[in-house]
Structures are given as structure tokens and as C-alpha cells.
Design a protein around this motif. Structure first.
Motif, mmCIF file in Angstrom:
data_model
loop_
_atom_site.group_PDB
_atom_site.id
_atom_site.type_symbol
_atom_site.label_atom_id
_atom_site.label_comp_id
_atom_site.label_asym_id
_atom_site.label_seq_id
_atom_site.Cartn_x
_atom_site.Cartn_y
_atom_site.Cartn_z
ATOM 1 N N SER A 221 0.796 -1.283 0.050
ATOM 2 C CA SER A 221 0.026 -0.030 0.178
ATOM 3 C C SER A 221 0.782 1.349 -0.076
ATOM 4 O O SER A 221 1.958 1.178 0.677
ATOM 5 C CB SER A 221 -0.953 -0.052 1.273
ATOM 6 O OG SER A 221 -1.639 1.301 1.366
ATOM 7 N N ASP A 222 0.490 2.341 -0.781
ATOM 8 C CA ASP A 222 0.934 3.657 -0.871
ATOM 9 C C ASP A 222 0.656 4.365 0.561
ATOM 10 O O ASP A 222 1.259 5.596 0.723
ATOM 11 C CB ASP A 222 0.920 4.403 -2.041
ATOM 12 C CG ASP A 222 -0.586 4.578 -2.130
ATOM 13 O OD1 ASP A 222 -1.602 3.840 -1.599
ATOM 14 O OD2 ASP A 222 -0.875 5.534 -3.047
ATOM 15 N N LYS A 223 -0.274 3.879 1.402
ATOM 16 C CA LYS A 223 -0.841 4.523 2.453
ATOM 17 C C LYS A 223 -0.102 4.017 3.802
ATOM 18 O O LYS A 223 -0.703 3.079 4.542
ATOM 19 C CB LYS A 223 -2.083 4.401 2.598
ATOM 20 C CG LYS A 223 -2.935 5.554 1.532
ATOM 21 C CD LYS A 223 -4.509 5.394 1.811
ATOM 22 C CE LYS A 223 -5.156 5.945 0.669
ATOM 23 N NZ LYS A 223 -6.601 5.983 0.885
ATOM 24 N N ILE A 224 1.232 4.322 4.118
ATOM 25 C CA ILE A 224 1.837 4.038 5.252
ATOM 26 C C ILE A 224 1.771 4.951 6.328
ATOM 27 O O ILE A 224 2.340 6.070 5.950
ATOM 28 C CB ILE A 224 3.063 3.320 4.638
ATOM 29 C CG1 ILE A 224 3.088 2.510 3.613
ATOM 30 C CG2 ILE A 224 4.124 3.110 5.753
ATOM 31 C CD1 ILE A 224 2.621 1.141 4.366
ATOM 32 N N VAL A 225 1.640 4.859 7.524
ATOM 33 C CA VAL A 225 2.184 5.664 8.589
ATOM 34 C C VAL A 225 3.378 5.077 9.289
ATOM 35 O O VAL A 225 3.358 4.166 9.820
ATOM 36 C CB VAL A 225 0.684 5.704 9.622
ATOM 37 C CG1 VAL A 225 1.315 6.667 10.824
ATOM 38 C CG2 VAL A 225 -0.498 6.132 8.875
ATOM 39 N N SER A 226 4.275 5.813 9.027
ATOM 40 C CA SER A 226 5.501 5.765 9.777
ATOM 41 C C SER A 226 5.965 6.371 10.847
ATOM 42 O O SER A 226 5.322 7.428 11.225
ATOM 43 C CB SER A 226 6.848 6.193 8.603
ATOM 44 O OG SER A 226 6.461 5.426 7.452
ATOM 45 N N SER A 227 6.836 6.198 11.616
ATOM 46 C CA SER A 227 7.422 6.667 13.146
ATOM 47 C C SER A 227 7.916 8.017 12.619
ATOM 48 O O SER A 227 9.036 7.971 11.997
ATOM 49 C CB SER A 227 8.128 5.616 13.622
ATOM 50 O OG SER A 227 8.759 6.337 14.850
ATOM 51 N N PRO A 228 7.546 8.998 13.428
ATOM 52 C CA PRO A 228 8.229 10.292 12.970
ATOM 53 C C PRO A 228 9.543 10.333 14.177
ATOM 54 O O PRO A 228 10.188 11.419 13.966
ATOM 55 C CB PRO A 228 7.235 11.203 13.739
ATOM 56 C CG PRO A 228 6.343 10.640 14.436
ATOM 57 C CD PRO A 228 6.171 9.203 14.179
ATOM 58 N N LEU A 229 9.860 9.573 14.989
ATOM 59 C CA LEU A 229 10.924 9.663 15.886
ATOM 60 C C LEU A 229 11.255 8.284 16.505
ATOM 61 O O LEU A 229 10.441 7.333 16.466
ATOM 62 C CB LEU A 229 10.449 10.439 16.932
ATOM 63 C CG LEU A 229 9.613 10.164 18.075
ATOM 64 C CD1 LEU A 229 9.644 10.990 19.412
ATOM 65 C CD2 LEU A 229 8.041 10.641 17.499
ATOM 66 N N VAL A 230 12.357 8.285 17.277
ATOM 67 C CA VAL A 230 12.728 6.941 17.861
ATOM 68 C C VAL A 230 12.151 6.789 19.007
ATOM 69 O O VAL A 230 12.009 7.847 19.872
ATOM 70 C CB VAL A 230 14.211 6.833 17.658
ATOM 71 C CG1 VAL A 230 14.783 5.763 18.804
ATOM 72 C CG2 VAL A 230 14.867 6.948 16.472
ATOM 73 N N GLY A 231 11.579 5.793 19.554
ATOM 74 C CA GLY A 231 11.029 5.589 20.855
ATOM 75 C C GLY A 231 10.420 4.346 21.083
ATOM 76 O O GLY A 231 10.600 3.159 20.474
ATOM 77 N N GLU B 281 6.681 6.766 22.822
ATOM 78 C CA GLU B 281 7.304 7.507 24.124
ATOM 79 C C GLU B 281 8.679 7.681 23.767
ATOM 80 O O GLU B 281 9.396 6.943 23.508
ATOM 81 C CB GLU B 281 7.115 6.704 25.547
ATOM 82 C CG GLU B 281 7.875 7.290 26.718
ATOM 83 C CD GLU B 281 8.161 6.160 27.523
ATOM 84 O OE1 GLU B 281 8.739 6.634 28.799
ATOM 85 O OE2 GLU B 281 7.368 5.123 27.867
ATOM 86 N N ALA B 282 9.136 9.127 23.874
ATOM 87 C CA ALA B 282 10.467 9.515 23.782
ATOM 88 C C ALA B 282 10.992 10.280 24.849
ATOM 89 O O ALA B 282 10.298 11.426 25.215
ATOM 90 C CB ALA B 282 10.653 9.981 22.378
#
Length: 157
Positions: free
Chosen positions: A80-90, A120-121
Motif C-alpha cells: 500500500s502507498d498509505k503507510i503511517v511511519s514513525s516520526p521519531l525513535v522511541g 514515548e521518547a
């Protein structure tokens, strides 16, 4: 700066797994550095050595090759081209608390801006909002998993 402030900073550095921290405030410069022991595993004998100041060693685990192969398979499955990715490490959490229901499950309809999970970060909770309208096709991270920047978390169709 009081001694109690320095102790709290040292505890925060230790609890968050940081290896180096520098604070400059006015004419005060405080630098905290934590030396770690590096262990490298391979199919041969185990190598252990202490890290020296100035050394930059990338630990290589024998299992990392296997996990890379699995990660490669996972990337192929994400069609799918609709992927929600992590905006940060945590650390990823799928619910607001251990006792509450997950924010979303596979098959749930979602709207743009809806909270899908929390990362959580450094003791801060960051809500992960959906970027698309659609239906949750897959949840790609487990509850309490450590996630990297850019790692796919949800697949939306």
C-alpha cells in the motif's frame, strides 16, 4: 546550578540510555559521558572489549543478518502507498494505558487526524495521528516495541 540538579541530570542520562550529554548555561559547561562495554557476536568466538574514548564501534550481531532478511521480506509485503511511519525513535504503545483498549485494530475505519498510537521518547508521549482516511489494513509494530525513525507502523487502505 545546584548539586541536586547535576544528580538529576546524571540519572536522566542513565535512564534514557544516553552515552554523552553536554549542557552549557552561562559560564558553566557540564559534560557527562558514560563508557559502555561493546560486545560483538559472530559465528566465531565472542569478542569483548571496553570502548576507548574516540572509538566508534558498530556492534554486529550474528542474528542481525537474519533480521535483515526478515525486514526485507516485510518491506516487500508493504504494498500500500498509505503507510503511517514513525516520526521519531522511541517506544510504541497501541493504547493510552495498559488497561485500556487499543486505539485501533486491523479492519477499523480511520479518519485523517485520528490517533493510531503513542510513541514515548525521553519520557514524553507523542501521539501518532493518521495521515489518511481509510481502513487499517495492518499494524506493523507491536505494543511496547522500540521503533526507529521512518519505520512503518500502520498500513492503511
Amino acid at each position: 546550578m545546584e548539586i541536586n540538579d547535576i544528580i538529576r541530570l546524571m540519572q536522566a542520562v542513565s535512564e534514557n540510555g544516553l552515552t554523552k550529554f553536554t549542557l552549557e548555561e552561562g559560564n558553566i559547561k557540564l559534560s557527562i559521558r558514560k563508557e559502555k562495554e561493546i560486545v560483538t557476536l559472530s559465528s566465531g568466538p565472542v569478542v569483548t572489549r571496553e570502548m576507548q574514548t574516540g572509538d566508534f564501534v558498530q556492534p554486529v550481531l550474528a542474528a542481525s543478518a537474519a533480521s535483515s532478511a526478515v525486514a526485507g521480506d516485510t518491506k516487500e509485503e508493504i504494498s500500500s502507498d498509505k503507510i503511517v511511519s514513525s516520526p521519531l525513535v522511541g517506544t510504541f504503545y497501541n493504547a493510552a494505558s495498559p488497561d485500556s483498549d487499543p486505539f485501533v485494530k486491523v479492519g477499523d475505519p480511520v479518519k485523517k487526524g485520528q490517533v493510531l498510537g503513542i510513541i514515548e521518547a525521553m519520557k514524553l508521549m507523542n501521539e501518532i495521528e493518521c495521515e489518511y482516511d481509510g481502513v487499517v489494513e495492518a499494524i506493523l509494530a507491536g505494543n511496547e516495541d522500540v521503533v526507529e525513525y521512518g519505520q512503518p507502523l500502520f498500513r492503511i487502505r
